[in-house]
Design a protein around this motif. Structure first.
Motif, PDB file in Angstrom:
ATOM      1  N   ARG A  51       4.454  12.332  -1.071  1.00  0.00           N
ATOM      2  CA  ARG A  51       3.349  12.364  -0.112  1.00  0.00           C
ATOM      3  C   ARG A  51       3.561  11.367   1.019  1.00  0.00           C
ATOM      4  N   PHE A  52       4.468  10.444   0.785  1.00  0.00           N
ATOM      5  CA  PHE A  52       4.706   9.415   1.780  1.00  0.00           C
ATOM      6  C   PHE A  52       6.199   9.357   2.000  1.00  0.00           C
ATOM      7  N   LYS A 100       1.628   4.236  -3.267  1.00  0.00           N
ATOM      8  CA  LYS A 100       1.436   5.689  -3.169  1.00  0.00           C
ATOM      9  C   LYS A 100       2.256   6.456  -4.196  1.00  0.00           C
ATOM     10  N   ARG A 147       0.840  -1.207   0.000  1.00  0.00           N
ATOM     11  CA  ARG A 147       0.000   0.000   0.000  1.00  0.00           C
ATOM     12  C   ARG A 147       0.870   1.250   0.000  1.00  0.00           C
ATOM     13  N   ARG A 148       2.032   1.113   0.664  1.00  0.00           N
ATOM     14  CA  ARG A 148       2.969   2.224   0.692  1.00  0.00           C
ATOM     15  C   ARG A 148       3.615   2.414  -0.685  1.00  0.00           C
TER      16      ARG A 148
END
Lengths: 176, 183
Positions: B73-74, A80, A76-77
């Motif tokens: 964003r992460f 992104k 899921r990371r």
């Protein structure tokens, strides 16, 4: 390309009818204006290669994760990164369109260009199948677990298709 | 820059190398007397591999640069990113130097007389050294770039530099054919 010849023969009469319309595009004042500016093509080519690099580079590493690399990184990371991929894809489409409008007739009849777009379409279908398919169950295989066969297949197909897109994209001027 | 580094002479020297004839025969870019050219795909394949390398660099070290700038964003742990992605960067750099040298020797003066090429090579060296520096510091201490405000500021500065340098390398090399020197 022997395997593409039948497809090409099928497409040829269809696209030939568009030739006059295509010439009208490249002859239009708008296209002529930017095509005649010496600075346009170098800048657009630079942006296109950067955009393509970012699109394929980011997709490639997400594909590797789907195939089973970097398993302790949450998928899921890793996912992104995708909005950035779309942003770069948008830039690639805009810069690509600028090329296309300059000589649409050449591109439409160019076998390498045709194959490139078939592969792009297949990559899109692969993405849709993945997104509405095995991706729905991602919570079950996120984090350190082995990815399901469908996800592995999507990753391998995507990586191969994009590598093919780069190849046929590079081949366009060679068969023109 | 070209004159300072005697790049035109360097190009002429490359031109005189016997290996140039062999590469020409392989790539078919210039007709060599007595050699029948059959691999029309050689040059596009070399360029394709080169672009694959560019894509890997964009997806690995440039992403690390963007992460250091704080633009993503992460934020996965920097040491994790470096450990997983940088080996791919090294591979891409090696592959692209090899394919790049083949293309250079294939048509030497086109490259050596170009106004952008010396700069892109300079950027390449600095960017590679910076990337090696990131790899070493993060291997010694995974928290290296998060330890203090000064370090975090430096991470932003060097991350920005990495991204800009790699863009410079890619654009500079793409412009080789357009930025012809006065020679």
């Amino acid at each position: 390309m022997w395997w593409f010849d039948p497809i090409h023969q099928f497409l040829e009469p269809i696209v030939s009818n568009f030739d006059d319309a295509l010439d009208a595009i490249s002859d239009s004042d708008f296209v002529q204006n930017y095509a005649n500016a010496e600075i346009t093509i170098p800048i657009v080519e630079s942006l296109h290669i950067l955009a393509v690099g970012l699109v394929v580079g980011t997709i490639f590493f997400v594909d590797l994760r789907l195939i089973g690399f970097f398993r302790n990184m949450s998928i899921r990371r890793a996912e992104k990164i995708v909005p950035y991929t779309w942003l770069a894809f948008l830039l690639a489409v805009i810069t690509g369109t600028i090329f296309f409008l300059q000589q649409p007739r050449m591109y439409v009849h160019n076998e390498a260009f045709q194959i490139k777009f078939v592969l792009l379409a297949l990559a899109g279908i692969n993405l849709a199948v993945f997104h509405f398919g095995v991706w729905r169950t991602v919570d079950g295989w996120d984090d350190a677990r082995s990815t399901p066969a469908a996800a592995k297949a999507a990753g391998i197909i995507s990586a191969l298709l994009w590598i093919g897109v780069l190849f046929y994209g590079r081949l366009v001027p060679f068969v023109a | 820059m070209n004159r300072l580094l005697h790049l035109h002479e360097f190009g002429l020297w490359l031109n005189s190398l016997p290996i140039k004839q062999q590469i020409n025969a392989f790539t078919c870019s210039t007709r060599v007397r007595g050699v029948v050219c059959t691999n029309v795909y050689a040059l596009p394949i070399i360029q394709w591999i080169h672009i694959l390398g560019v894509a890997v660099i964009c997806g690995s070290v440039m992403m690390i640069g963007l992460r250091m700038m704080g633009l993503l964003r992460f934020s996965p742990p920097l040491a994790d990113m470096a450990r997983r992605l940088l080996p791919w960067t090294w591979l891409a750099i090696v592959v692209n130097v090899i394919t790049g040298v083949i293309m250079l020797i294939d048509r030497p003066t086109r490259t050596t007389d170009s106004l952008t090429w010396p700069y892109s090579m300079l950027f390449l060296i600095v960017a590679t050294v910076l990337s090696i520096y990131f790899a070493i510091t993060l291997r010694i201490d995974p928290q290296y770039w998060d330890k203090s405000i000064t370090r975090r500021t430096w991470a932003r500065v060097l991350g920005t530099a990495t991204v800009l340098l790699w863009i410079g390398v890619i654009v500079g090399d793409r412009l080789i054919v357009y930025a012809k020197g006065p020679i």
